[in-house]
Every structure is written in structure tokens, then in C-alpha cells.
Write a protein that holds these residues in place. Structure first.
Motif, PDB file in Angstrom:
ATOM      1  N   ASP A 193       0.900  -1.345   0.069  1.00 20.34           N
ATOM      2  CA  ASP A 193      -0.035   0.007   0.175  1.00 20.34           C
ATOM      3  C   ASP A 193       0.908   1.236   0.044  1.00 20.34           C
ATOM      4  N   ASP A 194       2.011   1.111   0.631  1.00 21.39           N
ATOM      5  CA  ASP A 194       2.924   2.597   0.694  1.00 21.39           C
ATOM      6  C   ASP A 194       3.615   2.379  -0.738  1.00 21.39           C
ATOM      7  N   GLY A 195       3.545   1.660  -1.732  1.00 19.94           N
ATOM      8  CA  GLY A 195       4.253   1.972  -3.117  1.00 19.94           C
ATOM      9  C   GLY A 195       5.453   0.968  -2.964  1.00 19.94           C
ATOM     10  N   TRP A 196       6.112   0.349  -2.079  1.00 22.28           N
ATOM     11  CA  TRP A 196       7.273  -0.127  -2.153  1.00 22.28           C
ATOM     12  C   TRP A 196       7.175  -1.623  -2.431  1.00 22.28           C
ATOM     13  N   ALA A 197       8.028  -2.225  -3.177  1.00 21.23           N
ATOM     14  CA  ALA A 197       7.825  -3.356  -3.725  1.00 21.23           C
ATOM     15  C   ALA A 197       9.296  -4.204  -3.341  1.00 21.23           C
ATOM     16  N   TYR A 198       9.316  -5.236  -2.941  1.00 21.16           N
ATOM     17  CA  TYR A 198      10.477  -6.420  -2.746  1.00 21.16           C
ATOM     18  C   TYR A 198      11.499  -6.263  -4.049  1.00 21.16           C
ATOM     19  N   TRP A 199      12.733  -5.874  -4.083  1.00 18.97           N
ATOM     20  CA  TRP A 199      13.349  -5.963  -5.108  1.00 18.97           C
ATOM     21  C   TRP A 199      13.597  -7.258  -5.537  1.00 18.97           C
ATOM     22  N   SER A 200      13.541  -8.293  -4.732  1.00 21.37           N
ATOM     23  CA  SER A 200      13.963  -9.675  -5.429  1.00 21.37           C
ATOM     24  C   SER A 200      12.712 -10.283  -6.162  1.00 21.37           C
ATOM     25  N   LEU A 201      11.613  -9.725  -5.676  1.00 26.27           N
ATOM     26  CA  LEU A 201      10.430 -10.335  -6.486  1.00 26.27           C
ATOM     27  C   LEU A 201      10.343  -9.528  -8.000  1.00 26.27           C
ATOM     28  N   VAL A 202      10.878  -8.323  -7.726  1.00 27.98           N
ATOM     29  CA  VAL A 202      10.633  -7.446  -8.972  1.00 27.98           C
ATOM     30  C   VAL A 202      11.523  -7.894 -10.155  1.00 27.98           C
ATOM     31  N   THR A 203      12.900  -7.909  -9.873  1.00 30.02           N
ATOM     32  CA  THR A 203      13.874  -8.501 -10.655  1.00 30.02           C
ATOM     33  C   THR A 203      13.591  -9.863 -11.076  1.00 30.02           C
ATOM     34  N   GLN A 204      13.103 -10.602 -10.276  1.00 33.29           N
ATOM     35  CA  GLN A 204      12.476 -12.157 -10.856  1.00 33.29           C
ATOM     36  C   GLN A 204      11.778 -11.987 -11.786  1.00 33.29           C
ATOM     37  N   PHE A 205      10.564 -11.086 -11.755  1.00 35.33           N
ATOM     38  CA  PHE A 205       9.841 -10.905 -12.901  1.00 35.33           C
ATOM     39  C   PHE A 205      10.203 -10.099 -14.262  1.00 35.33           C
ATOM     40  N   LEU A 206      11.138  -9.352 -13.897  1.00 35.39           N
ATOM     41  CA  LEU A 206      11.783  -8.615 -14.949  1.00 35.39           C
ATOM     42  C   LEU A 206      12.520  -9.446 -15.733  1.00 35.39           C
ATOM     43  N   LEU A 207      13.468 -10.454 -15.367  1.00 37.15           N
ATOM     44  CA  LEU A 207      14.240 -11.406 -15.843  1.00 37.15           C
ATOM     45  C   LEU A 207      13.433 -12.245 -16.565  1.00 37.15           C
ATOM     46  N   LYS A 208      12.019 -12.509 -16.118  1.00 35.92           N
ATOM     47  CA  LYS A 208      11.308 -13.728 -16.822  1.00 35.92           C
ATOM     48  C   LYS A 208      10.834 -12.909 -18.224  1.00 35.92           C
ATOM     49  N   LYS A 209      10.446 -11.483 -18.059  1.00 39.15           N
ATOM     50  CA  LYS A 209       9.958 -10.716 -19.103  1.00 39.15           C
ATOM     51  C   LYS A 209      11.193 -10.661 -20.349  1.00 39.15           C
ATOM     52  N   TYR A 210      12.357 -10.322 -19.529  1.00 39.88           N
ATOM     53  CA  TYR A 210      13.591 -10.093 -20.604  1.00 39.88           C
ATOM     54  C   TYR A 210      14.586 -10.833 -20.154  1.00 39.88           C
ATOM     55  N   PRO A 211      14.567 -12.091 -20.604  1.00 40.29           N
ATOM     56  CA  PRO A 211      15.762 -13.055 -20.129  1.00 40.29           C
ATOM     57  C   PRO A 211      17.299 -12.424 -20.452  1.00 40.29           C
ATOM     58  N   GLY A 212      17.349 -11.803 -21.364  1.00 40.95           N
ATOM     59  CA  GLY A 212      18.551 -11.079 -21.748  1.00 40.95           C
ATOM     60  C   GLY A 212      19.012  -9.800 -21.347  1.00 40.95           C
ATOM     61  N   PHE A 213      18.446  -9.312 -20.348  1.00 42.29           N
ATOM     62  CA  PHE A 213      18.455  -7.951 -19.735  1.00 42.29           C
ATOM     63  C   PHE A 213      19.873  -7.968 -18.873  1.00 42.29           C
ATOM     64  N   HIS A 214      20.673  -7.166 -19.098  1.00 40.47           N
ATOM     65  CA  HIS A 214      21.871  -6.847 -18.123  1.00 40.47           C
ATOM     66  C   HIS A 214      22.381  -5.155 -18.258  1.00 40.47           C
ATOM     67  N   PRO A 215      22.570  -4.651 -17.261  1.00 50.06           N
ATOM     68  CA  PRO A 215      23.193  -3.295 -17.695  1.00 50.06           C
ATOM     69  C   PRO A 215      24.268  -3.039 -18.712  1.00 50.06           C
ATOM     70  N   ARG A 216      25.108  -4.172 -18.958  1.00 52.48           N
ATOM     71  CA  ARG A 216      26.178  -3.873 -19.831  1.00 52.48           C
ATOM     72  C   ARG A 216      25.709  -4.057 -21.045  1.00 52.48           C
ATOM     73  N   ASN A 217      24.430  -4.254 -21.377  1.00 53.28           N
ATOM     74  CA  ASN A 217      23.780  -4.209 -22.710  1.00 53.28           C
ATOM     75  C   ASN A 217      23.764  -2.670 -23.257  1.00 53.28           C
ATOM     76  N   TYR A 218      23.830  -1.804 -22.007  1.00 54.89           N
ATOM     77  CA  TYR A 218      23.379  -0.284 -22.381  1.00 54.89           C
ATOM     78  C   TYR A 218      24.713   0.458 -21.921  1.00 54.89           C
ATOM     79  N   GLY A 219      25.727  -0.490 -21.913  1.00 53.72           N
ATOM     80  CA  GLY A 219      27.054   0.583 -21.587  1.00 53.72           C
ATOM     81  C   GLY A 219      27.667   0.545 -20.123  1.00 53.72           C
ATOM     82  N   ASP A 220      26.775   0.002 -19.269  1.00 54.66           N
ATOM     83  CA  ASP A 220      27.300  -0.022 -17.728  1.00 54.66           C
ATOM     84  C   ASP A 220      27.250  -1.614 -17.248  1.00 54.66           C
TER      85      ASP A 220
END
Length: 249
Positions: A193-220
Motif C-alpha cells: 500500500d505504501d508503494g514499495w515492492a521487494y526488489w528480489s521479486l521485482v527483478t525475478q519478474f523482470l528477468l522472466k520478461k526480458y531474459p537477456g537484460f543486463h546493464p552491460r547491454n546499455y554500456g554499464d
């Protein structure tokens, strides 16, 4: 449980310059039970690979190209993968190729509850990238490795590359704006309700959506949390050992 891995490399589609990165990444994931590399070893095109075989303990699998217009090694790799699957000796596969023809193989392996991670160049079709649990872009990893080495040796920045008249190769790397938009949606869907989400859960869903994601793909070449933390759209906090993230209003 530690992953037992079958590492299968399409030599006709992957440069031997990536082999050290391939082995390092596979070793991080678990124990490599099979180290097989496929191609027609009678052709001079694969000579650079031959120098790497003994150095990295690879098993070369010969497949003569009896048909034109199609890599015969693709078929051999698929057959071997299924034989290894039914042997029951591994619980994970690492498919190294930029060829979308392996998409069906990856899907089939995952149907048998195998963990499948892929490696290839940024030209890899999105169908293969998204069929894997995770996917690493070898060209981006090599670039990051070279940049790190250059900084450590305090070398002068490399001279700008000359303009290339060849058309830019299409990339399957997801645009950063699209990644950020998806991250915002994931946070909204999983926030308290306060707008905060668990990072571990968020990153899990993000990698399921985009398995190839990594900051190095964007120069970092940094960790994903640090990558998003410095963006104005997101806010991060840590309570004890638990990390939370939310969208800034």
C-alpha cells in the motif's frame, strides 16, 4: 542443489574469441558435465576453434555438411541434446548460439523441467532469447571485459572507429525505455500500500520478461540494482538485509 550442466556450442555460429567468457559463465552456474562444440572440422573456417579445444577441455563433434544452405551441426547438436536429456545425467543445459533454429530445442528441454540458459551475440533473434531462462549477450560481455582491462592498465581511450558503410546489424536487445516501462508496471503490480515492492521479486519478474537484460547491454557493467538506483524514475531503500524499490511520483 548444484546445477549439472550440458554445455553445447554451435562453433559455426559463435566466435572462439568468446570461449573464456562462455566457460566462466557456465562455471558460475554450476558443474559442467558435458563440454561439446559442434561443426564441420574439415573446413578451414573452424581452424581458430581447434586451438581452443585442448585449452578448454572441449569435445569436438564432427558433422559433415552433406546439405547446402543449412548447418548440419544444428541437427547433430539437437540429437545430442535429446540423448543427454534422456540419460538423466544433467538438470541444466547451456545452448551457445545466435541461431533461432534452436528455439524449439530450448522449449522442448524446458518442457522436461530442464533449466536452460543461452549465450549468443546481440543479433540473436528475440524468439531464442525469450525461450531461455536467462540469456547472456557475449559481444556485450566481451566489450565490458575489454573496457575493464583497459581501465586497469590505464591505457589511453581507443580512437573512434571509422564510419562503416555496412548497414547496422539488427539487435534483439530490448530498448532501455521499454525495460524501464516494464519495471514500473512490475513495481505497481507487486507494491504494498505504501508503494514499495521487494526488489528480489521485482527483478525475478523482470528477468522472466526480458531474459537477456543486463546493464552491460546499455554500456554499464554494474549490477541491475545500482543501474536502476541512479535513475530519477526509481527510489531504493534497504531495511536490514531486505531491499525495496518504488516508482517516484
Amino acid at each position: 542443489m548444484e546445477k549439472s550442466i550440458a554445455l553445447l556450442i554451435d562453433a559455426e555460429n559463435i566466435s572462439p574469441n568468446y570461449i573464456e567468457i562462455i566457460i566462466d559463465e557456465a562455471n558460475k552456474a554450476g558443474k559442467i558435465n558435458y563440454r561439446r562444440v559442434y561443426g564441420d572440422w574439415t573446413t578451414p573456417q573452424l581452424n581458430p576453434w581447434k586451438q581452443k579445444i585442448s585449452e578448454f577441455g572441449l569435445t569436438p563433434i564432427q558433422q559433415y555438411a552433406h546439405t547446402s544452405g543449412k548447418n548440419a551441426s544444428d541437427f547433430t547438436l539437437v540429437i545430442d541434446a535429446m540423448d543427454i536429456l534422456y540419460s538423466g545425467k544433467v538438470n541444466s543445459f547451456c545452448i551457445v548460439s545466435s541461431d533461432s533454429d534452436f528455439t524449439k530445442l530450448v522449449t522442448r528441454l524446458r518442457e522436461d523441467d530442464m533449466f536452460v540458459f543461452g549465450m549468443g551475440e546481440s543479433k540473436t533473434p528475440i524468439s531464442l532469447v525469450n525461450s531461455c531462462e536467462t540469456f547472456a549477450y557475449l559481444d556485450k560481455m566481451l566489450e565490458a571485459s575489454k573496457e575493464k582491462e583497459a581501465k586497469e592498465k590505464k591505457k589511453e581511450p581507443a580512437a573512434p572507429k571509422k564510419a562503416n558503410s555496412k548497414p547496422k546489424q539488427e539487435s534483439s536487445i530490448t530498448p532501455l525505455a521499454k525495460v524501464k516501462a516494464e519495471l514500473k508496471n512490475i513495481i505497481n503490480e507487486n507494491a504494498e500500500d505504501d508503494g514499495w515492492a521487494y526488489w528480489s521479486l521485482v527483478t525475478q519478474f523482470l528477468l522472466k520478461k526480458y531474459p537477456g537484460f543486463h546493464p552491460r547491454n546499455y554500456g554499464d557493467n554494474i549490477k541491475p540494482l545500482a543501474f536502476f538506483q541512479r535513475m530519477k524514475e526509481f527510489e531504493v531503500k534497504k531495511i536490514n538485509t531486505v531491499i525495496h524499490i518504488r516508482n517516484k511520483e
